[in-house]
Design a protein around this motif. Structure first.
Motif, mmCIF file in Angstrom:
data_model
loop_
_atom_site.group_PDB
_atom_site.id
_atom_site.type_symbol
_atom_site.label_atom_id
_atom_site.label_comp_id
_atom_site.label_asym_id
_atom_site.label_seq_id
_atom_site.Cartn_x
_atom_site.Cartn_y
_atom_site.Cartn_z
ATOM 1 N N THR A 276 16.078 7.243 -55.376
ATOM 2 C CA THR A 276 17.123 6.492 -55.854
ATOM 3 C C THR A 276 17.816 7.039 -57.273
ATOM 4 O OG1 THR A 276 16.047 4.419 -56.633
ATOM 5 C CG2 THR A 276 17.016 4.774 -54.017
ATOM 6 N N ILE A 277 18.929 6.563 -57.731
ATOM 7 C CA ILE A 277 19.509 7.025 -58.922
ATOM 8 C C ILE A 277 19.721 5.365 -59.720
ATOM 9 C CG2 ILE A 277 21.359 7.792 -60.581
ATOM 10 C CD1 ILE A 277 21.758 9.975 -58.507
ATOM 11 N N SER A 282 12.722 2.388 -64.381
ATOM 12 C CA SER A 282 11.298 1.621 -63.647
ATOM 13 C C SER A 282 12.001 1.065 -62.290
ATOM 14 C CB SER A 282 11.224 0.523 -64.733
ATOM 15 O OG SER A 282 12.280 -0.696 -64.588
ATOM 16 N N ASN A 283 13.503 1.145 -62.049
ATOM 17 C CA ASN A 283 13.759 0.666 -60.690
ATOM 18 C C ASN A 283 14.076 1.886 -59.751
ATOM 19 O OD1 ASN A 283 13.889 -1.950 -61.385
ATOM 20 N ND2 ASN A 283 16.218 -1.782 -62.328
ATOM 21 N N VAL A 284 13.575 3.211 -60.350
ATOM 22 C CA VAL A 284 13.749 4.416 -59.361
ATOM 23 C C VAL A 284 12.827 4.201 -58.350
ATOM 24 C CG1 VAL A 284 13.889 6.835 -59.384
ATOM 25 C CG2 VAL A 284 14.916 5.870 -61.156
ATOM 26 N N GLN A 285 13.307 4.463 -56.992
ATOM 27 C CA GLN A 285 12.393 4.496 -55.742
ATOM 28 C C GLN A 285 12.310 5.754 -55.114
ATOM 29 O OE1 GLN A 285 13.010 0.971 -53.799
ATOM 30 N NE2 GLN A 285 11.969 -0.329 -55.224
ATOM 31 N N LYS A 286 11.439 6.290 -54.569
ATOM 32 C CA LYS A 286 11.442 7.272 -53.632
ATOM 33 C C LYS A 286 12.084 6.619 -52.221
ATOM 34 C CE LYS A 286 7.112 9.616 -55.281
ATOM 35 N NZ LYS A 286 5.785 10.116 -54.651
ATOM 36 N N ILE A 287 12.600 7.768 -51.664
ATOM 37 C CA ILE A 287 13.274 7.658 -50.181
ATOM 38 C C ILE A 287 12.432 8.334 -49.340
ATOM 39 C CG2 ILE A 287 15.406 7.954 -48.966
ATOM 40 C CD1 ILE A 287 16.943 8.203 -51.424
ATOM 41 N N PRO A 288 11.512 7.566 -48.711
ATOM 42 C CA PRO A 288 10.492 8.245 -47.803
ATOM 43 C C PRO A 288 11.098 9.144 -46.634
ATOM 44 C CG PRO A 288 9.691 6.057 -48.450
ATOM 45 C CD PRO A 288 11.054 6.210 -48.767
#
Length: 541
Positions: A276-277, A282-288
């Motif tokens: 995610t952008i 610190s809020n960036v997350q992977k998109i499995p």
């Protein structure tokens, strides 16, 4: 280096079109779910057209009609093994309507009935018990009670009261009660205490009844206005061109690209990831769901992936990595990704171009065995594609009509009906799994466990309710409009269905098969009747 690849499975020209055939399978290059653009799973209607009936014979045993009504006396007799008999006094039954088409029957049994049942129980014990010094049937009551046990006699008396009074209590719901939905909810121990103290008895029974179908507006089904969306991929001319292209590609070889980057027409093997952008790192997350290793991407299928993905990797070379932002559209199938801004990272592991033979009459027989020129290939494939298009159009029309009917009815669905329909659908699903995958005993036991079934019922609640609403709406129209089918149709389709069971060496109940076939024929007649009167508009998406 060459790598021969069949890009897709050829169209089977020997297979008859099936009205409820699933949508064409997605090519190998589109197996990454995150890149598939808004593919929707087609749902099969609950009712099937008459001309397709025989092909569903194997599924009939799992699709028991959900509205099988029983008479109250039959329900109680089945549960307790006796027929209704005359009571020495009338019982009092209070009927209370509850949600989900459920009725509570509060039953009050007078002492006269309890005493009569007590005498019958004693008489039966006297016939069966052998006590030294006493002839059968001549045993004093006090001796019998001491020998058998007062508690055992009391239990037997309560059971006798229930067995004799329940058929009378159920008379108010005769013809409305749903099969196997009758349940006494008063604890047996509480009934024992009441009887012991007063010689009378009271208990509560709950039973699901046939729900009322309320149309909004009334008789609105007689003038349906239906808009049917047709996928442009099934348009015969377009589908024919795509099929010829697929067959042509299957005759070629893949060769490694060494001197340029990716261009349309190539096939690439990609490693894909995305996050995610967010301005706050610190809020960036992977998109499995976007992660894929060795993803085979056919650039000719670029219109079927996430918008902008193909354009972003044009020019990428073997061994090169590109990073770029994309936004998931609001129409994306996965709701949690709609509108999400994502940063994609793509590494090109391999890059191939197709080395294809020239498309001319010389390869006609390879494209379609038996053909001598391209014109014959196109004519044969076009005819088949036209049949498939008509089948898909009919299926889409049936689905649209059934969906519209569902939206026009209000039905208070009984829980027992929901569970019955859901379990039948789950049974059909298990049969399908077993047909495709060989399961061991442990796997089958796990899939058949109450936990697995209940999870399915909960996860598929909305779909199950929709199917029941469609089913009841169609059944109501059949009765309202006095529609009929001939006995010849019924006999023919029952015979066809039984033949299918025998051919697959499956057990069947002939009465059950007949019941199911009748339901299917009713549905087919209703759909046919509605089509003749509906205003149907087709649009291509």
């Amino acid at each position: 280096m060459e790598l021969c690849v069949n890009s897709t499975k050829p169209l089977n020209l020997n297979q008859k079109p099936h009205l409820f055939a699933p949508k064409a399978t997605i090519p190998l290059s589109l197996k990454n779910p995150i890149l598939q653009f808004n593919y929707k799973i087609q749902k099969r209607p609950l009712y099937y057209p008459l001309k397709q009936l025989s092909s569903f014979s194997r599924q009939i045993q799992f699709l028991k009609p959900p509205l099988s009504l029983i008479k109250a006396s039959a329900a109680s007799s089945a549960a307790f093994g006796v027929e209704t008999d005359k009571l020495p006094a009338d019982i009092k039954v209070t009927e209370i309507q509850e949600p989900n088409s459920r009725v509570r029957l509060s039953v009050e049994v007078p002492a006269a009935v309890g005493q009569d049942c007590y005498r019958r129980v004693l008489k039966e014990f006297m016939k069966q018990v052998k006590i030294p010094g006493f002839r059968p049937g001549k045993i004093p009551e006090s001796v019998l009670l001491n020998y058998v046990g007062k508690e055992n006699v009391q239990k037997a008396t309560v059971e006798s009261i229930l067995k004799r009074t329940l058929p009378h209590a159920m008379s108010s719901v005769t013809g409305r009660a749903l099969r196997d939905s009758v349940r006494i909810i008063t604890k047996f121990s509480d009934m024992e205490k009441t009887y012991s103290a007063l010689s009378s008895l009271s208990y509560d029974v709950i039973v699901d009844v046939a729900p009322e179908v309320k149309w909004i507006p009334e008789n609105g089904y007689k003038n349906l206005k239906i808009v049917v969306e047709i996928d442009n991929d099934i348009e015969a001319e377009r589908a024919c061109e795509q099929e010829i292209r697929r067959r042509h590609k299957s005759l070629g070889s893949l060769r490694i690209v060494t001197d340029r980057g990716l261009q349309v027409g190539d096939l690439a093997v990609l490693d894909i990831s995305a996050t995610t952008i967010d301005q706050d790192e610190s809020n960036v997350q992977k998109i499995p769901a976007a992660e894929s290793k060795g993803f085979h991407f056919d650039t000719e299928d670029g219109d079927k992936v996430l918008p902008g993905f193909l354009d972003s990797i044009i020019g990428i070379q073997r061994g090169q990595t590109m990073s770029f932002p994309l936004v998931f559209p609001e129409s994306w199938q996965q709701e949690n990704l709609r509108g999400v801004q994502a940063q994609f990272t793509v590494e090109c592991k391999e890059l191939f171009y197709r080395d294809l033979p020239e498309l001319n009459d010389s390869i006609a027989d390879k494209l379609l065995p038996g053909c001598t020129d391209l014109k014959q290939v196109k004519e044969s494939l076009l005819q088949k594609c036209q049949e498939v298009e008509q089948v898909a159009r009919d299926q889409a029309t049936d689905n649209a009509i059934l969906d519209q009917l569902r939206k026009m009815v209000e039905i208070d669905i009984p829980q027992s009906l929901f569970e019955e329909q859901g379990r039948q659908l789950y049974g059909a699903k298990l049969l399908e799994i077993q047909a495709n995958v060989k399961l061991n005993e442990q796997q089958l036991a796990s899939l058949s466990s109450p936990k697995a079934v209940n999870e399915y019922l909960e996860n598929q609640r909305e779909n199950i309710i929709n199917l029941i609403q469609q089913n009841l709406a169609v059944g109501d129209i059949f009765k309202r409009e006095n529609l009929q089918f001939s006995s010849e149709e019924l006999v023919k389709e029952v015979q066809n269905s039984i033949a299918e069971f025998k051919r697959h060496k499956q057990k069947f109940d002939e009465d059950r098969v007949k019941e199911q076939v009748q339901d299917v024929l009713e549905g087919a007649k209703v759909i046919e009747w509605l089509k003749e009167r509906a205003d149907i508009q087709y649009i291509t998406r």
